[in-house]
Scaffold this active site. Structure first.
Site, mmCIF file in Angstrom:
data_model
loop_
_atom_site.group_PDB
_atom_site.id
_atom_site.type_symbol
_atom_site.label_atom_id
_atom_site.label_comp_id
_atom_site.label_asym_id
_atom_site.label_seq_id
_atom_site.Cartn_x
_atom_site.Cartn_y
_atom_site.Cartn_z
ATOM 1 N N ASP A 59 5.562 -30.871 -33.889
ATOM 2 C CA ASP A 59 6.547 -29.954 -34.463
ATOM 3 C C ASP A 59 5.862 -29.151 -35.565
ATOM 4 O OD1 ASP A 59 8.536 -28.712 -35.927
ATOM 5 O OD2 ASP A 59 9.902 -30.431 -35.887
ATOM 6 N N SER A 78 9.473 -21.349 -30.867
ATOM 7 C CA SER A 78 10.863 -21.083 -31.284
ATOM 8 C C SER A 78 11.771 -21.138 -30.068
ATOM 9 C CB SER A 78 11.015 -19.678 -31.899
ATOM 10 O OG SER A 78 12.380 -19.467 -32.256
ATOM 11 N N LYS A 94 14.173 -23.193 -38.983
ATOM 12 C CA LYS A 94 13.005 -23.885 -39.534
ATOM 13 C C LYS A 94 11.701 -23.417 -38.889
ATOM 14 C CE LYS A 94 13.034 -28.287 -40.603
ATOM 15 N NZ LYS A 94 13.228 -29.748 -40.383
ATOM 16 N N LYS A 108 -4.996 -18.874 -42.617
ATOM 17 C CA LYS A 108 -5.701 -18.567 -43.875
ATOM 18 C C LYS A 108 -6.850 -19.554 -44.085
ATOM 19 C CE LYS A 108 -4.621 -18.699 -48.825
ATOM 20 N NZ LYS A 108 -4.322 -20.077 -49.251
ATOM 21 N N ALA A 117 4.943 -13.915 -32.874
ATOM 22 C CA ALA A 117 5.913 -13.499 -31.857
ATOM 23 C C ALA A 117 7.202 -13.137 -32.583
ATOM 24 C CB ALA A 117 6.162 -14.628 -30.869
ATOM 25 N N TYR A 148 18.421 -16.814 -35.486
ATOM 26 C CA TYR A 148 17.182 -16.357 -34.834
ATOM 27 C C TYR A 148 16.710 -15.053 -35.471
ATOM 28 C CZ TYR A 148 14.061 -15.110 -30.924
ATOM 29 O OH TYR A 148 12.984 -14.770 -30.139
ATOM 30 N N TYR A 162 1.302 -12.567 -46.370
ATOM 31 C CA TYR A 162 0.007 -13.242 -46.219
ATOM 32 C C TYR A 162 -1.105 -12.229 -45.973
ATOM 33 C CZ TYR A 162 0.918 -18.205 -46.615
ATOM 34 O OH TYR A 162 1.192 -19.448 -47.114
ATOM 35 N N THR A 178 12.227 -10.387 -21.593
ATOM 36 C CA THR A 178 11.120 -10.618 -20.664
ATOM 37 C C THR A 178 11.546 -11.655 -19.639
ATOM 38 O OG1 THR A 178 9.578 -10.136 -22.455
ATOM 39 C CG2 THR A 178 8.671 -11.296 -20.561
ATOM 40 N N ARG A 189 20.183 -17.567 -20.311
ATOM 41 C CA ARG A 189 19.973 -16.123 -20.377
ATOM 42 C C ARG A 189 20.452 -15.465 -19.083
ATOM 43 N NH1 ARG A 189 14.315 -15.493 -23.649
ATOM 44 N NH2 ARG A 189 13.742 -17.453 -22.701
#
Ligand code: UDP
Length: 320
Positions: A59, A78, A94, A108, A117, A148, A162, A178, A189
């Site tokens: 996770d 996600s 999260k 980094k 994404a 979302y 960043y 997609t 979906r």
């Protein structure tokens, strides 16, 4: 040999990206906690990729540790289907927020380039049509889809921070609808739902009056766009999607035709905040990446149908 981490690598898009990066000669580390992903999507890669492919069940909202160097991090973990993020709202927030933070921290530390994404959902229910990247969107932060949309908007802001503050090389792809093989047949979906309903002879459940529009991109085209973006010098968000827009009613009719089904169409209530229209403006991708989709919807649907025939049959026969 470049080394690439793909979070969400056992999901629909993630697994196609694993395929592509193995093909390109990378060593690929695929990370997924399997809440919406499936190892069936990557099984073939253990043989094909041999010692260049590794799967870690993990996770990514927790601190991510990867041994050795990394050149690229693709953050695709996600839930991405509306039914999934309604079912998993906290996990969705999260992974978009904490997961993106961990992925950026890893990039980094490894001096790797990170591709985020993102999604057309950052435009919400858009008031500009088609949607160019410089449109800021119309999102309901407290609606059911907000988990979302806002997580991805935060993720984009974090990636930019960043980049600006830590100098991490970041790429942001805004992915529009997609489709293709390896979509979860029960992800809720439109395409998986309609195709399995058509194959089973059940009524196709169009929400609302079906006048809402979407524009569907075949997965191979999407992967090509993402690969080009990752390898480009473009730090601004880039829409990747197919601009061929269609109403959901027409889409349901097209699926009935392609599958040769005699299913009827029924209408159900439109979900909250369901965008009325959506179509990518892909001028930036065309200009900077020399990219545009090459697979038209009829062809893409035929290719996708083979996969659904196999998987929907399996489900039907195991139920009986
Ligand atoms: N939709 C539908 N019937 C279904 C599933 C979805 O009419 O069984 C509609 C949904 O309300 C939306 C469109 O199809 O207007 C695309 O939905 P999907 O969940 O595929 O993705 P979205 O573009 O909304 O994220």
């Amino acid at each position: 040999m470049p080394r690439t981490l793909i979070t969400g690598g056992a999901g629909f898009l993630g697994s196609h990206l694993c395929d592509r990066f193995i093909e390109e000669g990378h060593e690929v580390i695929c990370m997924d906690n399997l809440i919406t992903g499936d190892t069936a999507n990557i099984e073939h890669l253990f043989e094909l990729g041999q010692d260049r492919f590794r799967f870690i069940e993990y996770d990514v909202t927790d601190y991510i540790h990867v041994n050795g160097e990394l050149d690229y991090v693709l953050h695709f973990a996600s839930p991405a289907a509306p039914d999934d993020y309604l079912r998993l709202p906290i996990q969705t927030l999260k992974v978009g927020a904490l997961g993106t933070h961990k992925a950026l921290g890893l990039a980094k530390a490894k001096d790797a380039r990170l591709l985020l994404a993102s999604t057309s959902e950052v435009y919400g229910d858009p008031q500009v049509h088609p949607q160019p990247e410089d449109y800021w969107g119309n999102v309901n932060p407290i609606g059911q889809r907000g988990v979302y949309d806002e997580a991805k908007r935060f993720a984009e802001a974090l990636a930019m921070a960043y980049n600006r503050y830590h100098g991490v090389e970041t790429r942001i792809v805004r992915i529009f609808n997609t489709y293709g093989p390896r979509m979860r047949i029960d992800d809720g979906r439109a395409l998986p739902t309609f195709m399995s309903q058509a194959l089973r002879g059940d009524p196709l459940t169009v929400y609302g009056d079906g006048s809402q529009t979407r524009a569907f991109c075949y997965v191979d085209d999407l992967v090509e766009g993402i690969y080009r973006l990752l390898m480009s010098e473009e730090g601004r968000p880039v829409n990747i999607g197919n601009p061929d827009e269609i109403t959901i009613q027409e889409f349901a009719e097209e699926i009935i035709e392609v599958t040769g089904s005699d299913s009827p169409i029924t209408h159900e209530e439109l979900p909250e905040d369901d965008p009325e229209v959506r179509q990518p403006d892909i001028s930036r991708a065309k200009e900077i990446l020399d990219w545009e989709p090459t697979v038209d919807r009829r062809e893409g649907l035929r290719r996708t149908l083979d996969y659904f025939r196999k998987n929907v049959d399996v489900k039907v026969s195991s139920e009986t």
